[in-house]
Design a protein around this motif. Structure first.
Motif, PDB file in Angstrom:
ATOM      1  N   THR A 116       0.807  -1.217   0.000  1.00 16.54           N
ATOM      2  CA  THR A 116       0.000   0.000   0.000  1.00 16.54           C
ATOM      3  C   THR A 116       0.842   1.269   0.000  1.00 16.54           C
ATOM      4  N   GLY A 117       0.191   2.316  -0.466  1.00 17.13           N
ATOM      5  CA  GLY A 117       0.743   3.659  -0.464  1.00 17.13           C
ATOM      6  C   GLY A 117      -0.393   4.644  -0.260  1.00 17.13           C
ATOM      7  N   THR A 118      -0.038   5.921  -0.274  1.00 10.10           N
ATOM      8  CA  THR A 118      -1.024   6.981  -0.084  1.00 10.10           C
ATOM      9  C   THR A 118      -0.901   7.992  -1.222  1.00 10.10           C
ATOM     10  N   VAL A 119      -2.032   8.307  -1.827  1.00  5.97           N
ATOM     11  CA  VAL A 119      -2.068   9.316  -2.887  1.00  5.97           C
ATOM     12  C   VAL A 119      -2.399  10.647  -2.220  1.00  5.97           C
ATOM     13  N   PRO A 120      -1.400  11.527  -2.054  1.00 10.58           N
ATOM     14  CA  PRO A 120      -1.629  12.765  -1.311  1.00 10.58           C
ATOM     15  C   PRO A 120      -2.672  13.685  -1.935  1.00 10.58           C
ATOM     16  N   GLU A 124      -9.079  11.561   1.559  1.00 10.48           N
ATOM     17  CA  GLU A 124      -8.704  10.577   2.578  1.00 10.48           C
ATOM     18  C   GLU A 124      -9.473   9.261   2.439  1.00 10.48           C
ATOM     19  N   ASP A 125     -10.750   9.351   2.035  1.00  9.75           N
ATOM     20  CA  ASP A 125     -11.561   8.132   1.952  1.00  9.75           C
ATOM     21  C   ASP A 125     -11.156   7.215   0.792  1.00  9.75           C
ATOM     22  N   ARG A 126     -10.273   7.676  -0.090  1.00 11.21           N
ATOM     23  CA  ARG A 126      -9.786   6.837  -1.191  1.00 11.21           C
ATOM     24  C   ARG A 126      -8.395   6.289  -0.909  1.00 11.21           C
ATOM     25  N   ASN A 127      -7.895   6.520   0.286  1.00 10.58           N
ATOM     26  CA  ASN A 127      -6.573   6.045   0.701  1.00 10.58           C
ATOM     27  C   ASN A 127      -6.718   5.107   1.883  1.00 10.58           C
ATOM     28  N   PRO A 128      -5.799   4.197   2.098  1.00 12.27           N
ATOM     29  CA  PRO A 128      -4.635   3.910   1.276  1.00 12.27           C
ATOM     30  C   PRO A 128      -5.028   3.167   0.005  1.00 12.27           C
ATOM     31  N   VAL A 129      -4.054   3.058  -0.906  1.00 16.98           N
ATOM     32  CA  VAL A 129      -4.240   2.353  -2.168  1.00 16.98           C
ATOM     33  C   VAL A 129      -3.213   1.233  -2.266  1.00 16.98           C
ATOM     34  N   THR A 130      -3.523   0.251  -3.090  1.00 11.14           N
ATOM     35  CA  THR A 130      -2.570  -0.832  -3.327  1.00 11.14           C
ATOM     36  C   THR A 130      -1.838  -0.588  -4.655  1.00 11.14           C
TER      37      THR A 130
END
Length: 191
Positions: A116-120, A124-130
């Motif tokens: 996982t990572g985070t799209v800055p 917020e509700d669409r993070n974290p992402v794979t």
């Protein structure tokens, strides 16, 4: 049979190749010429996609891109990633994209699909992402802009197709295409 990550990488690379091919043989002027009322141009499309890919496979996973991208800074001119400055030649933009691809592929190779990572820049509700999610997102993003590039390139000089050796269209001469377009116009006029 290829695994899922290999399949996703293959489809992403096919779209990257299609997008880069659209610049082949164009002059600097033609590559930069705005072809739509909103300024869409081929070189800008490639610069934009390279920039997005650098962010999604770089910053999102804590692996910053090797190239600075001042055109994405908060104080940058709007749409600065959608056009190339005079010093950003076709060669410069394609080299930037190729460096980005190498960096992205290193990220893809180093991570598991469920890492996982985070799209800055996402809420917020669409993070974290794979990684899997980002691969699918970038395939869609790249394909969308490669489609724009298809139409822009055809408008510039009539060059069509998915790749130099694969048009993905019926094999017709100029008269065949003209007849086809006229048929479509007649059909549209009925409405």
């Amino acid at each position: 049979m290829p695994d899922e990550k290999s399949t996703l990488k293959r489809y992403l690379q096919a779209q990257r190749d299609a997008l880069l091919w659209k610049l082949d043989g164009l002059s600097e002027r033609d590559a930069r010429w705005p072809m739509t009322p909103t300024g869409t141009n081929l070189l800008g499309l490639v610069k934009h996609v390279a920039s997005m890919e650098a962010g999604y496979f770089g910053e999102v996973f804590g692996r910053p891109a090797p190239d600075p991208m001042p055109w994405l800074d908060d104080d940058a001119e709007p749409n600065a990633d959608f056009w190339a400055t005079p010093d950003q030649t076709i060669e410069w933009v394609t080299d930037f994209y190729r460096r980005t691809i190498a960096h992205s592929d290193a990220t893809i190779d180093a991570l598991a699909l469920d890492d996982t990572g985070t799209v800055p820049w996402w809420p917020e509700d669409r993070n974290p992402v794979t990684l899997h999610w980002i691969l699918v997102h970038m395939i869609a993003e790249t394909a969308r802009h490669a489609g724009h590039a298809d139409i822009v390139r055809e408008t510039i000089d009539g060059e069509i197709g998915l790749r130099k050796d694969v048009s993905n269209l019926p094999d017709q001469d100029a008269q065949g295409w003209a007849d086809y377009v006229e048929k479509l116009k007649r059909t549209a006029e009925e409405f």
